[in-house]
Design an enzyme around this catalytic site. Sequence first.
Site, mmCIF file in Angstrom:
data_model
loop_
_atom_site.group_PDB
_atom_site.id
_atom_site.type_symbol
_atom_site.label_atom_id
_atom_site.label_comp_id
_atom_site.label_asym_id
_atom_site.label_seq_id
_atom_site.Cartn_x
_atom_site.Cartn_y
_atom_site.Cartn_z
ATOM 1 N N ASP A 1 0.933 -1.236 0.092
ATOM 2 C CA ASP A 1 0.048 0.015 0.023
ATOM 3 C C ASP A 1 0.799 1.347 0.081
ATOM 4 O OD1 ASP A 1 -2.316 1.881 1.273
ATOM 5 O OD2 ASP A 1 -3.234 -0.029 0.547
ATOM 6 N N ARG B 1 -5.544 16.519 3.957
ATOM 7 C CA ARG B 1 -4.644 15.220 4.131
ATOM 8 C C ARG B 1 -3.231 15.746 3.508
ATOM 9 N NH1 ARG B 1 -3.728 9.232 2.390
ATOM 10 N NH2 ARG B 1 -3.514 8.474 4.511
ATOM 11 N N TRP C 1 -6.137 1.870 -7.089
ATOM 12 C CA TRP C 1 -6.278 3.199 -7.366
ATOM 13 C C TRP C 1 -6.903 3.931 -6.470
ATOM 14 C CZ3 TRP C 1 -5.504 5.118 -13.105
ATOM 15 C CH2 TRP C 1 -5.785 6.593 -13.044
ATOM 16 N N ASP C 2 -6.249 4.938 -5.683
ATOM 17 C CA ASP C 2 -6.903 5.428 -4.553
ATOM 18 C C ASP C 2 -6.955 7.063 -4.899
ATOM 19 O OD1 ASP C 2 -7.732 5.830 -1.879
ATOM 20 O OD2 ASP C 2 -5.961 5.083 -0.976
ATOM 21 N N MET C 3 -7.794 7.618 -4.309
ATOM 22 C CA MET C 3 -8.034 9.219 -4.149
ATOM 23 C C MET C 3 -8.680 9.546 -3.054
ATOM 24 S SD MET C 3 -10.551 11.541 -5.132
ATOM 25 C CE MET C 3 -11.113 12.650 -6.161
ATOM 26 N N ASN C 4 -7.704 10.281 -2.339
ATOM 27 C CA ASN C 4 -8.143 10.674 -1.101
ATOM 28 C C ASN C 4 -8.383 11.978 -0.622
ATOM 29 O OD1 ASN C 4 -7.763 8.173 0.166
ATOM 30 N ND2 ASN C 4 -5.550 8.025 0.155
ATOM 31 N N ASP D 1 -12.991 2.148 4.411
ATOM 32 C CA ASP D 1 -11.607 1.819 5.243
ATOM 33 C C ASP D 1 -12.183 1.128 6.740
ATOM 34 O OD1 ASP D 1 -9.735 2.609 3.583
ATOM 35 O OD2 ASP D 1 -9.502 4.613 4.358
#
Length: 734
Positions: free
Chosen positions: A371, A448, A482-485, A553
Amino acid sequence: MNINYNEETKIFQINTQNTTYMMGILAGKHLLHLYYGKKIDYMEDMDCRYLFRKDESPKSLHSLKRAAVTFFNTYPFEYPAHGTGDCRHNCLRVRSEGGHRVCELHYDSHRIYKGKPSLKGMPATFEGATEEQAAETLEITMKDAVLGLKILLRYSVFEDSDAMIRSVVAVNEGEGKLYLEKILSAGLDMDNMEYELTTLHGVETRERRMVTRKVTEGSHRVASLYGETSHKQHPFMMLTGKGTTQKHGDAYGMHFVYSGNFAAETELNHQDSIRMTMGINPDGFEWVLAPGEEFETPEAVLVYSSEGIGKMTRCYHDLYRNHLIRSKYLHKKRPILINNWEGTYFNFDDDKLVAIAKEAKKVGIEMLVMDDGWFGKRDNDESGLGDWVVNKKKLKNGIEGLAERVNAEGMKFGIWFEPEMISPDSDLFRAHPDWAIQVPGREITMQRHQYVLDMTRQDVRDYIYESMAKILRSANIEYVKWDMNRPLADIGSFCLDSEHMGEFYHRYVLGVYELQERLVQEFPDLLLENCSGGGGRFDPGMLYYSPQIWTSDNMDPIERLAIQEGTALIYPLSTMGAHICVCPNHTTGRSTPLETRAHVAMTGTFGYELDITKLTEEEKAQAAAFNEEYHKYNEIYREGDYYRIASYRENNIYDCWQVVTKDKAECLVTYVQVRYISRTKSVRLLLEGLEPKAKYRLEGTEEIYSGELLMNAGYLQDMIFGEYGSRLLHFVRV
Ligand code: GLA
């Protein structure tokens, strides 16, 4: 033929296996919605013009002229436009160069054809390969001659589904520019029947919880302005009739195949009729149509069920599995993965990951996912995003070296990216500060510790794509998360002029789609999982690119009950990313039996998110057993029919769901008991979807039940003493 037009009555009829949708042309021009509901099969010589509630006699047409504003404001328009008197919320608002916002759409022509159009640069449902999966489409052309605007209303249906797909195209056939301020994908006007409205709400770690309320006067709107679908509200609405349950009654669903700002609205108006609409959020949206240009909306998926909510659910599940998800993994068992996020957070190196892989392999886990934290300067979330080069302090021999070591342990290897982001503390930002979304003269609003990349720009997309592809080409990487935070804010691009700035949000989404399309084209064997700070971009649009999406999460199995219930209301179980978490859980602090964590996670894609080297020998033995169960049962979960049997949300004691194979030969029942109720010996689980006259044996016992018994008298599940126990029951036809 599923779509018909009656020349004499000027009424369109669209049929699916169990539903009928009707609209008609009044006075040669107004397209009115007439009916949506249970199938009306026998139509031969029926004259349905009474459904117009207005006839075409001279007197009636005269009254239409005399009170045209009232007419516009009361009749059920198929695609209501702003400007001539319909003051309910509408689907279309267009501004002319003169600054006027008046539009009156008149029927022009139509065509009915086999097949279904795809959308340019956007996800779209598609025909399957077989005859049963074939599609038919009705395209109605509407025009506003003054504006020079042509609107195509598209309706597609499939042989094997009760869903109807709608989308809209606007074409500027005039001489001047047109400004689309609002262009929704679907509207639906219906008489009020004391409906209830269900929508999905949440926040990070509590996504998509079902909320139901009576539809009362005024408007109820769920929407996103986050630039993604969001954790908070979901582009889905369901109307249910009075007393509708999982098994009985009317349910109307409307869902949006899109991954950006949306608006879904239900309005009960002065006519005691309901108007539902779905589309791109008009707030913060404007699209300029120069002469000759066109704009296509995303698709809305409408489903009607006369047999309760459950049937609507299964219709969405089958539609998305058969007509939306393209991945070659759709019908495959996904590798059981172990993700190191909650196991190590940023604190890992190659040796640590290999140690996890080695231990994981022993219990039958099949893939290690590395990760966040493997690239650039990234020891916490304050820096590094955008610098997609390996951090050699953590991975001494690069990604390639690590992938080889993980493969050598007999494990597949996958990695995490957050492609749309840029940290202010990154080489990328130092080199290209203008690549972050921003408004000149304003400090960029931080979330973030990160900014968002301007995905409307081709140069940004090319750069990001190449940096990702370089990594993926360099090693044996079989999975990408594929994340998008963070949500979008400070909307501004250096590449859009003031006239086109209103196009930003939609262009951003198109940019994301373009990147994901390139990725799946170049790496067709890659298993892609979308994610957004948990389940912030869990939507049908993303499913076109990835067969699974990280649901939340929050992996606490008790919290997951409501999250997975709301998600499974419309999404196939095979799309729900679900893992066994660390105990006590990092989000809630709750301790739960490993078995319960496994049973809840097994319903979805299944995996682990913990440091397996820290489990006891006993826990590892349990994990090995769960992994075997996963192999045994995954096909049922992945391909079967889902039934919601009971909801902890409603009964405050336990949750129960069932999945039945299409041939009804087997079913799995998951029972999770949140609270023990003293003096109640057992709960009655009324199963569904079985063959009434067949006999089923409960695996591991000699107990035999007929389908009828299980569905009518039910299965009696003993109360489990203590908290958070669970059972997984497997019934097999004998
Ligand atoms: C998000 C994801 C998590 C994890 C972190 C890493 O929150 O949902 O699963 O990948 O980012 O920063």
